[in-house]
Design a protein around this motif. Structure first.
Motif, PDB file in Angstrom:
ATOM      1  N   TYR A 114       0.943  -1.055  -0.038  1.00 37.90           N
ATOM      2  CA  TYR A 114      -0.158  -0.256  -0.069  1.00 37.90           C
ATOM      3  C   TYR A 114       0.918   1.380   0.015  1.00 37.90           C
ATOM      4  O   TYR A 114       1.860   1.213   0.632  1.00 37.90           O
ATOM      5  CB  TYR A 114      -0.918   0.170   1.242  1.00 37.90           C
ATOM      6  N   ILE A 115       0.586   2.131  -0.802  1.00 40.32           N
ATOM      7  CA  ILE A 115       1.300   3.481  -1.115  1.00 40.32           C
ATOM      8  C   ILE A 115       0.744   4.404   0.038  1.00 40.32           C
ATOM      9  O   ILE A 115      -0.489   4.735  -0.005  1.00 40.32           O
ATOM     10  CB  ILE A 115       1.617   3.961  -2.289  1.00 40.32           C
ATOM     11  N   GLY A 116       1.428   4.906   0.852  1.00 42.94           N
ATOM     12  CA  GLY A 116       0.880   5.610   2.051  1.00 42.94           C
ATOM     13  C   GLY A 116       0.850   7.360   1.361  1.00 42.94           C
ATOM     14  O   GLY A 116       1.317   7.620   0.398  1.00 42.94           O
ATOM     15  N   TYR A 119      -4.172   9.693  -2.304  1.00 43.19           N
ATOM     16  CA  TYR A 119      -5.756   9.803  -2.298  1.00 43.19           C
ATOM     17  C   TYR A 119      -5.807   9.541  -3.737  1.00 43.19           C
ATOM     18  O   TYR A 119      -5.067   9.850  -4.661  1.00 43.19           O
ATOM     19  CB  TYR A 119      -6.323  10.961  -1.733  1.00 43.19           C
ATOM     20  N   THR A 120      -7.222   8.890  -3.731  1.00 45.56           N
ATOM     21  CA  THR A 120      -7.675   8.790  -5.349  1.00 45.56           C
ATOM     22  C   THR A 120      -8.869   9.656  -5.441  1.00 45.56           C
ATOM     23  O   THR A 120      -9.617   9.844  -4.374  1.00 45.56           O
ATOM     24  CB  THR A 120      -7.862   7.308  -5.743  1.00 45.56           C
ATOM     25  N   CYS A 121      -9.514   9.966  -6.692  1.00 44.86           N
ATOM     26  CA  CYS A 121     -10.775  10.454  -6.740  1.00 44.86           C
ATOM     27  C   CYS A 121     -11.380  10.033  -7.986  1.00 44.86           C
ATOM     28  O   CYS A 121     -10.596   9.844  -9.137  1.00 44.86           O
ATOM     29  CB  CYS A 121     -10.623  12.323  -6.876  1.00 44.86           C
ATOM     30  N   ASN A 222      -9.579   7.374 -11.282  1.00 44.30           N
ATOM     31  CA  ASN A 222      -9.331   6.688  -9.958  1.00 44.30           C
ATOM     32  C   ASN A 222      -8.129   5.718 -10.152  1.00 44.30           C
ATOM     33  O   ASN A 222      -8.072   5.064  -9.125  1.00 44.30           O
ATOM     34  CB  ASN A 222     -10.513   6.335  -9.361  1.00 44.30           C
ATOM     35  N   ASN A 223      -7.717   5.811 -11.336  1.00 42.90           N
ATOM     36  CA  ASN A 223      -6.419   4.812 -11.522  1.00 42.90           C
ATOM     37  C   ASN A 223      -5.038   5.595 -11.552  1.00 42.90           C
ATOM     38  O   ASN A 223      -4.060   5.035 -12.117  1.00 42.90           O
ATOM     39  CB  ASN A 223      -6.471   3.951 -12.818  1.00 42.90           C
ATOM     40  N   VAL A 224      -5.440   6.842 -10.595  1.00 42.51           N
ATOM     41  CA  VAL A 224      -3.815   7.569 -10.412  1.00 42.51           C
ATOM     42  C   VAL A 224      -4.029   7.945  -9.011  1.00 42.51           C
ATOM     43  O   VAL A 224      -4.881   8.344  -8.395  1.00 42.51           O
ATOM     44  CB  VAL A 224      -3.899   8.906 -11.350  1.00 42.51           C
ATOM     45  N   ILE A 237      -1.940   3.352 -11.412  1.00 35.38           N
ATOM     46  CA  ILE A 237      -2.193   1.864 -10.785  1.00 35.38           C
ATOM     47  C   ILE A 237      -3.095   1.134 -11.756  1.00 35.38           C
ATOM     48  O   ILE A 237      -3.450   1.618 -12.854  1.00 35.38           O
ATOM     49  CB  ILE A 237      -2.682   2.099  -9.448  1.00 35.38           C
ATOM     50  N   ASP A 238      -3.477  -0.068 -11.339  1.00 34.17           N
ATOM     51  CA  ASP A 238      -4.715  -0.638 -11.988  1.00 34.17           C
ATOM     52  C   ASP A 238      -3.942  -1.205 -13.214  1.00 34.17           C
ATOM     53  O   ASP A 238      -4.627  -0.925 -14.467  1.00 34.17           O
ATOM     54  CB  ASP A 238      -5.787   0.164 -12.231  1.00 34.17           C
ATOM     55  N   LEU A 239      -2.946  -1.934 -13.240  1.00 33.63           N
ATOM     56  CA  LEU A 239      -2.122  -2.310 -14.403  1.00 33.63           C
ATOM     57  C   LEU A 239      -2.410  -3.606 -15.166  1.00 33.63           C
ATOM     58  O   LEU A 239      -2.036  -4.083 -16.068  1.00 33.63           O
ATOM     59  CB  LEU A 239      -0.756  -2.444 -13.890  1.00 33.63           C
TER      60      LEU A 239
END
Ligand code: ADP
Ligand code: GN1
Ligand code: MG
Length: 372
Positions: A114-116, A119-121, A222-224, A237-239
């Protein structure tokens, strides 16, 4: 989840004792949990994800792509002076040295760090945020520009082949398995009236007018990941869908959330639609990081790709609605239809504004070349 989770967690070399497992994210395909472990002094957080194997039918090939691509990105980012722990995903091998674990029910699980402080939107609320997302997707494409493309499995064949998506749609209309066709006559007519646009990009691949590149293919905002302190978009993300594709798929798909007001789930259509300032922001960021590598044909079709990807996605939502919601996660019976309507609204908005979008794109491209 909690009963089964211990058996799954056992398989991975996590640090510490499990403190909590909570569902996270708003993705429509996989099921994602955030795990927190502690060794008494320190917390360790991971993402545990159940791969949707109805969608990704070959998890070995899927995970081979992901392990190879993240390994490649780690080296590239380090050479670039970046931080590979933060700027790409770090997957864990199981204790048996496999990239995922198949449980006794046949479900496939993978785990990563998990990358601390992030946030995603689901939508962007300012041109600067749009610009930051554009920059992240452009950079991602640049980092993979010399990735050996033949090394990639096609995790979902014809994923952005819009004519093939139309075939599936027409079959769903013909079958009408749920008797829902009667409610969606207008949407069906809308989709069919735009079918002539569906093959524009795939035709340009055939004629050699567009280069096939290594692309992400699911560039939802939301994949950033955004940094909590700096607000920078620092990690894509979400590769799962990294495959040979077109830069235009990634650009156009990103505009569906990154260049619009509200998001694809908006029921009030007066609230969802193209926002030219957000579009401009996204183009600025994208061209600042990817501009130099794009061909003129790619640049000339950026605005059109926003229409095509919205059309394709709307057709996919409508197909799933007609098929009885078997592909995308839904929260209520009309959810896919609501999503289809936002996408078709965006198609209309792009049609109305195409000239202005092309002008904005060309102007930013011209300026970006002068800056080099
Ligand atoms: P899906 O395929 O369901 O869209 P994602 O891989 O996009 O799954 O993950 C869902 C959500 O989980 C993301 O939108 C993000 O909020 C969160 N997430 C995923 N990976 C990480 C990570 N490494 N660090 C922090 N949050 C993450
Ligand atoms: C799915 O997994 P997620 O939510 O990031 C879908 C995309 C669609 C998107 C629509 C593998 O993305 O293609 O554009 O939903 N992913 C897959 O919201 O089909
Ligand atoms: Mg996602």
């Amino acid at each position: 989840m909690n009963k089964k989770i211990n058996a799954i967690i056992e398989q991975f070399p996590f640090s510490g004792e499990l403190k909590s497992a909570e569902a996270t994210g708003s993705g429509l395909i996989n099921t994602t949990y955030k795990l927190t472990f502690s060794d008494g002094n320190q917390d360790f957080r991971y993402i545990l994800q159940m791969i949707n194997t109805d969608v990704f039918k070959n998890p070995d090939e899927l995970m081979s792509n992901i392990m190879n691509v993240t390994g490649f990105l780690r080296n590239k980012i380090a050479l670039d002076g970046g931080n590979p722990q933060r700027e790409t995903l770090t997957f864990l091998y199981t204790k048996d040295n496999a990239p995922y674990y198949r449980d006794d029910e046949g479900n496939c699980w993978r785990a990563y760090v998990y990358i601390g402080s992030c946030y995603t939107c689901d939508s962007v609320d300012s041109p600067v945020k749009a610009e930051r997302s554009g920059k992240a997707f452009g950079r991602f494409q640049g980092l993979l520009s010399d990735y050996p493309i033949d090394n990639l499995f096609e995790t979902i064949p014809d994923f952005h082949n819009t004519p093939v998506r139309y075939e599936a749609f027409k079959k769903a209309v013909a079958d009408d398995v749920k008797g829902r066709l009667v409610d969606v006559k207008d949407e069906v007519e809308f989709a069919l009236s735009r079918e002539k646009d569906a093959s524009k990009l795939t035709d340009m691949i055939k004629t050699g007018d567009l280069p096939v590149r290594v692309t992400h293919n699911d560039t939802k905002i939301n994949n950033v990941l955004f940094d909590t302190i700096t607000n920078d978009a620092f990690c894509v993300i979400d590769l799962d869908t990294i495959m040979p594709g077109l830069s235009l798929y990634d650009f156009g798909d990103a505009i569906r959330a990154g260049g619009v007001n509200s998001d694809e789930n908006e029921k009030d259509l007066s609230k969802y639609g193209l926002n030219l300032e957000l579009y401009e922001g996204f183009v600025k960021g994208y061209l600042a990081s990817a501009g130099r590598s794009l061909t003129q044909n790619e640049v000339d079709n950026l605005a059109f790709s926003a229409k095509l990807m919205a059309l394709e996605c709307g057709v996919r939502f409508l197909t799933d609605y007609l098929n009885g919601d078997t592909y995308f996660k839904t929260e209520y019976p009309e959810h896919n239809l609501v999503r289809c309507r936002t996408q078709f609204k965006l198609v209309k908005d792009v049609e109305k504004n195409l000239e202005e979008m092309n002008r904005i794109t060309a102007e930013i491209y011209r300026r970006s070349l002068l800056e080099d």
